[in-house]
Design a protein around this motif. Structure first.
Motif, PDB file in Angstrom:
ATOM      1  N   GLN A 166       0.834  -1.326   0.130  1.00  8.81           N
ATOM      2  CA  GLN A 166      -0.124  -0.124  -0.080  1.00  8.81           C
ATOM      3  C   GLN A 166       1.016   1.366  -0.085  1.00  8.81           C
ATOM      4  OE1 GLN A 166      -3.302  -0.197  -0.292  1.00  8.81           O
ATOM      5  NE2 GLN A 166      -3.076  -2.380  -0.425  1.00  8.81           N
ATOM      6  N   GLY A 167       2.155   1.137   0.275  1.00  7.40           N
ATOM      7  CA  GLY A 167       3.220   2.378   0.503  1.00  7.40           C
ATOM      8  C   GLY A 167       4.272   2.028   1.286  1.00  7.40           C
ATOM      9  N   ILE A 168       4.518   2.561   2.262  1.00  8.00           N
ATOM     10  CA  ILE A 168       5.588   2.224   3.219  1.00  8.00           C
ATOM     11  C   ILE A 168       5.329   1.915   4.562  1.00  8.00           C
ATOM     12  CG2 ILE A 168       6.964   3.938   1.665  1.00  8.00           C
ATOM     13  CD1 ILE A 168       7.026   5.819   4.035  1.00  8.00           C
ATOM     14  N   SER A 169       6.535   1.274   5.141  1.00  9.61           N
ATOM     15  CA  SER A 169       6.277   0.932   6.356  1.00  9.61           C
ATOM     16  C   SER A 169       7.281   1.693   7.292  1.00  9.61           C
ATOM     17  CB  SER A 169       6.450  -0.444   7.017  1.00  9.61           C
ATOM     18  OG  SER A 169       5.413  -1.193   6.456  1.00  9.61           O
ATOM     19  N   VAL A 170       7.112   2.306   8.447  1.00  4.12           N
ATOM     20  CA  VAL A 170       8.138   2.939   9.355  1.00  4.12           C
ATOM     21  C   VAL A 170       8.231   2.240  10.259  1.00  4.12           C
ATOM     22  CG1 VAL A 170       8.775   5.058  10.483  1.00  4.12           C
ATOM     23  CG2 VAL A 170       7.501   5.002   8.218  1.00  4.12           C
ATOM     24  N   LEU A 171       9.365   1.626  10.633  1.00  3.22           N
ATOM     25  CA  LEU A 171       9.482   0.524  11.929  1.00  3.22           C
ATOM     26  C   LEU A 171      10.490   0.625  12.768  1.00  3.22           C
ATOM     27  CD1 LEU A 171       9.289  -2.511   9.238  1.00  3.22           C
ATOM     28  CD2 LEU A 171       7.429  -1.425  10.673  1.00  3.22           C
ATOM     29  N   PHE A 172      10.540   0.377  13.902  1.00  4.61           N
ATOM     30  CA  PHE A 172      11.427   0.728  14.810  1.00  4.61           C
ATOM     31  C   PHE A 172      11.624  -0.708  15.765  1.00  4.61           C
ATOM     32  CE2 PHE A 172       8.626   3.959  14.518  1.00  4.61           C
ATOM     33  CZ  PHE A 172       9.199   5.202  14.619  1.00  4.61           C
ATOM     34  N   GLU A 173      12.934  -0.590  16.335  1.00  7.06           N
ATOM     35  CA  GLU A 173      13.053  -1.784  17.363  1.00  7.06           C
ATOM     36  C   GLU A 173      12.135  -1.601  18.536  1.00  7.06           C
ATOM     37  OE1 GLU A 173      16.994  -1.593  18.902  1.00  7.06           O
ATOM     38  OE2 GLU A 173      18.021  -1.745  16.874  1.00  7.06           O
ATOM     39  N   SER A 174      11.692  -2.774  18.995  1.00  8.43           N
ATOM     40  CA  SER A 174      10.587  -2.779  19.755  1.00  8.43           C
ATOM     41  C   SER A 174      10.704  -1.917  21.176  1.00  8.43           C
ATOM     42  CB  SER A 174      10.411  -3.796  20.488  1.00  8.43           C
ATOM     43  OG  SER A 174      11.607  -4.666  21.198  1.00  8.43           O
ATOM     44  N   LYS A 175      12.322  -1.720  21.739  1.00 10.28           N
ATOM     45  CA  LYS A 175      12.189  -0.501  22.614  1.00 10.28           C
ATOM     46  C   LYS A 175      12.146   0.690  22.310  1.00 10.28           C
ATOM     47  CE  LYS A 175      15.309  -3.679  25.363  1.00 10.28           C
ATOM     48  NZ  LYS A 175      16.890  -3.723  26.067  1.00 10.28           N
ATOM     49  N   LYS A 176      12.400   1.059  21.012  1.00 11.98           N
ATOM     50  CA  LYS A 176      12.326   2.142  20.608  1.00 11.98           C
ATOM     51  C   LYS A 176      10.570   2.611  20.347  1.00 11.98           C
ATOM     52  CE  LYS A 176      16.583   3.412  20.293  1.00 11.98           C
ATOM     53  NZ  LYS A 176      17.272   4.304  21.117  1.00 11.98           N
ATOM     54  N   LEU A 177       9.941   1.875  19.871  1.00  9.71           N
ATOM     55  CA  LEU A 177       8.615   1.798  19.677  1.00  9.71           C
ATOM     56  C   LEU A 177       7.968   2.106  20.932  1.00  9.71           C
ATOM     57  CD1 LEU A 177       6.097   1.822  17.834  1.00  9.71           C
ATOM     58  CD2 LEU A 177       5.930  -0.557  17.942  1.00  9.71           C
ATOM     59  N   ASN A 202       9.473 -13.033  21.759  1.00  7.20           N
ATOM     60  CA  ASN A 202       9.101 -14.005  20.850  1.00  7.20           C
ATOM     61  C   ASN A 202       9.454 -14.279  19.536  1.00  7.20           C
ATOM     62  OD1 ASN A 202       7.951 -15.209  23.309  1.00  7.20           O
ATOM     63  ND2 ASN A 202       5.951 -14.104  22.943  1.00  7.20           N
ATOM     64  N   PHE A 203       9.682 -13.013  18.789  1.00 10.07           N
ATOM     65  CA  PHE A 203      10.246 -13.112  17.569  1.00 10.07           C
ATOM     66  C   PHE A 203      11.550 -12.179  17.489  1.00 10.07           C
ATOM     67  CE2 PHE A 203       5.638 -13.448  17.539  1.00 10.07           C
ATOM     68  CZ  PHE A 203       5.404 -14.454  16.317  1.00 10.07           C
ATOM     69  N   ASP A 204      12.515 -13.069  17.285  1.00 13.40           N
ATOM     70  CA  ASP A 204      13.827 -12.490  17.136  1.00 13.40           C
ATOM     71  C   ASP A 204      14.049 -11.731  15.628  1.00 13.40           C
ATOM     72  OD1 ASP A 204      16.501 -12.086  17.860  1.00 13.40           O
ATOM     73  OD2 ASP A 204      17.168 -13.699  16.645  1.00 13.40           O
ATOM     74  N   GLY A 205      14.670 -10.650  15.663  1.00 11.98           N
ATOM     75  CA  GLY A 205      15.028  -9.754  14.613  1.00 11.98           C
ATOM     76  C   GLY A 205      13.788  -9.050  14.137  1.00 11.98           C
ATOM     77  N   VAL A 206      12.591  -8.841  14.783  1.00 11.38           N
ATOM     78  CA  VAL A 206      11.539  -8.310  14.296  1.00 11.38           C
ATOM     79  C   VAL A 206      11.549  -6.715  14.623  1.00 11.38           C
ATOM     80  CG1 VAL A 206      10.221  -8.666  16.393  1.00 11.38           C
ATOM     81  CG2 VAL A 206       8.842  -8.353  14.198  1.00 11.38           C
ATOM     82  N   ARG A 207      10.980  -5.773  13.619  1.00 10.86           N
ATOM     83  CA  ARG A 207      10.914  -4.501  13.774  1.00 10.86           C
ATOM     84  C   ARG A 207       9.193  -4.138  13.604  1.00 10.86           C
ATOM     85  NH1 ARG A 207      15.161  -5.383  15.511  1.00 10.86           N
ATOM     86  NH2 ARG A 207      16.936  -4.787  14.771  1.00 10.86           N
ATOM     87  N   LEU A 208       8.909  -3.314  14.552  1.00 10.00           N
ATOM     88  CA  LEU A 208       7.560  -2.969  14.526  1.00 10.00           C
ATOM     89  C   LEU A 208       7.222  -1.585  14.351  1.00 10.00           C
ATOM     90  CD1 LEU A 208       6.935  -4.939  17.996  1.00 10.00           C
ATOM     91  CD2 LEU A 208       6.338  -5.795  15.709  1.00 10.00           C
ATOM     92  N   GLY A 209       6.066  -1.116  13.901  1.00 12.54           N
ATOM     93  CA  GLY A 209       5.737   0.198  13.704  1.00 12.54           C
ATOM     94  C   GLY A 209       4.301   0.391  13.150  1.00 12.54           C
ATOM     95  N   PHE A 210       4.561   1.184  11.809  1.00 13.52           N
ATOM     96  CA  PHE A 210       3.189   1.533  11.227  1.00 13.52           C
ATOM     97  C   PHE A 210       3.387   1.506   9.725  1.00 13.52           C
ATOM     98  CE2 PHE A 210       4.730   4.465  14.862  1.00 13.52           C
ATOM     99  CZ  PHE A 210       3.332   4.100  15.734  1.00 13.52           C
ATOM    100  N   ASP A 211       2.352   0.970   9.099  1.00 13.47           N
ATOM    101  CA  ASP A 211       2.079   0.796   7.770  1.00 13.47           C
ATOM    102  C   ASP A 211       1.563   2.177   7.309  1.00 13.47           C
ATOM    103  OD1 ASP A 211       3.139  -1.453   7.316  1.00 13.47           O
ATOM    104  OD2 ASP A 211       1.287  -2.708   7.281  1.00 13.47           O
ATOM    105  N   MET A 212       2.022   2.897   6.271  1.00 13.72           N
ATOM    106  CA  MET A 212       1.774   4.132   5.895  1.00 13.72           C
ATOM    107  C   MET A 212       1.339   4.182   4.450  1.00 13.72           C
ATOM    108  SD  MET A 212       2.122   5.581   8.851  1.00 13.72           S
ATOM    109  CE  MET A 212       2.076   7.329   8.749  1.00 13.72           C
ATOM    110  N   ALA A 213       0.375   4.858   3.969  1.00 13.05           N
ATOM    111  CA  ALA A 213       0.002   5.043   2.583  1.00 13.05           C
ATOM    112  C   ALA A 213      -0.487   6.628   2.256  1.00 13.05           C
ATOM    113  CB  ALA A 213      -1.347   4.269   2.452  1.00 13.05           C
ATOM    114  N   LYS A 214      -0.424   6.853   0.941  1.00  6.96           N
ATOM    115  CA  LYS A 214      -0.975   8.267   0.546  1.00  6.96           C
ATOM    116  C   LYS A 214      -2.269   8.455   0.367  1.00  6.96           C
ATOM    117  CE  LYS A 214       3.871  10.083  -0.856  1.00  6.96           C
ATOM    118  NZ  LYS A 214       4.670  10.718  -1.824  1.00  6.96           N
TER     119      LYS A 214
END
Length: 214
Positions: A166-177, A202-214
């Motif tokens: 749909q566009g982009i994802s802006v993702l952080f390390e879990s602690k940063k989020l 529970n999920f090693d190497g995962v980054r979390l954040g927001f899916d974004m669309a224009k």
């Protein structure tokens, strides 16, 4: 189209290699064949090819000129730091499950398209609203590594940008989020924060954040 086909083929080869490496030192409980089957199943579905590519940070890199502009929240975002991390987690199925777990927590915070946006300006400044709370400052973006750094008066944020269907994802390390959500929402010790913490464990190497669309 040729570029996408090459990328899909490369992603498939990387994932198969990653699963093979995993199986060499992993117990049968991990279910290497199930992991490989889940990834292959996702890839054979045309609708999810873009999701698989978008679930590995840096696989489909975004030029800086395509980052410019205003982006609206489109749902929870999730991606893995490598094809091996994606394979260990169980492929695109795991990414979908993580997003499903994040959705009700984001809902509790009041994060929705109408009050969560971010704008990247060509002069290196950004403005953002997350759950109705405003942030602004400067940013730098490295298209070679997909690394995004945003600096504001309240906090500094190191993130990653990846493309999704749909566009982009802006993702952080879990602690940063967690820090971001604590800052903009003044939250601590609630189920939302513990849920995000559980996912990171529970999920090693995962980054979390927001899916974004224009």
């Amino acid at each position: 189209m040729k570029k996408i086909s090459i990328m899909v083929a490369s992603a498939l080869c990387l994932m198969v290699t990653g699963c093979g490496t995993l199986g060499a030192g992993t117990s049968t409980d991990t279910g290497t064949s199930d992991v490989l089957g889940g990834i292959l199943g996702a890839i054979t579905n045309g609708q999810t090819v873009g999701n698989v590519l978008g679930s590995i940070i840096g696989l489909d890199k975004i030029p800086v000129n395509q980052l410019y502009g205003s982006w609206n929240y489109n749902g929870p975002g999730c991606a893995f730091t490598s094809d091996n991390a994606l394979a260990r987690a169980g492929g695109e199925i795991a990414a979908t499950q993580i997003k499903e777990k994040l959705q009700p927590q984001y809902d509790k915070l009041g994060i929705k398209a109408s009050n969560t946006q971010i704008t990247f300006n060509q002069n290196g400044t950004f403005s953002a609203v997350i759950g109705g709370r405003s942030l602004s400052g400067n940013y730098t973006y490295d298209p070679n590594t997909s690394a995004l750094t945003m600096q504001s008066l309240l906090l500094n944020m190191n993130a990653y940008v990846t493309r999704n269907t749909q566009g982009i994802s802006v993702l952080f390390e879990s602690k940063k989020l967690l820090s971001l959500l604590q800052t903009v929402s003044a939250l601590s010790g609630n189920t939302t924060l513990s849920t995000i913490g559980d996912i990171s464990q529970n999920f090693d190497g995962v980054r979390l954040g927001f899916d974004m669309a224009k």
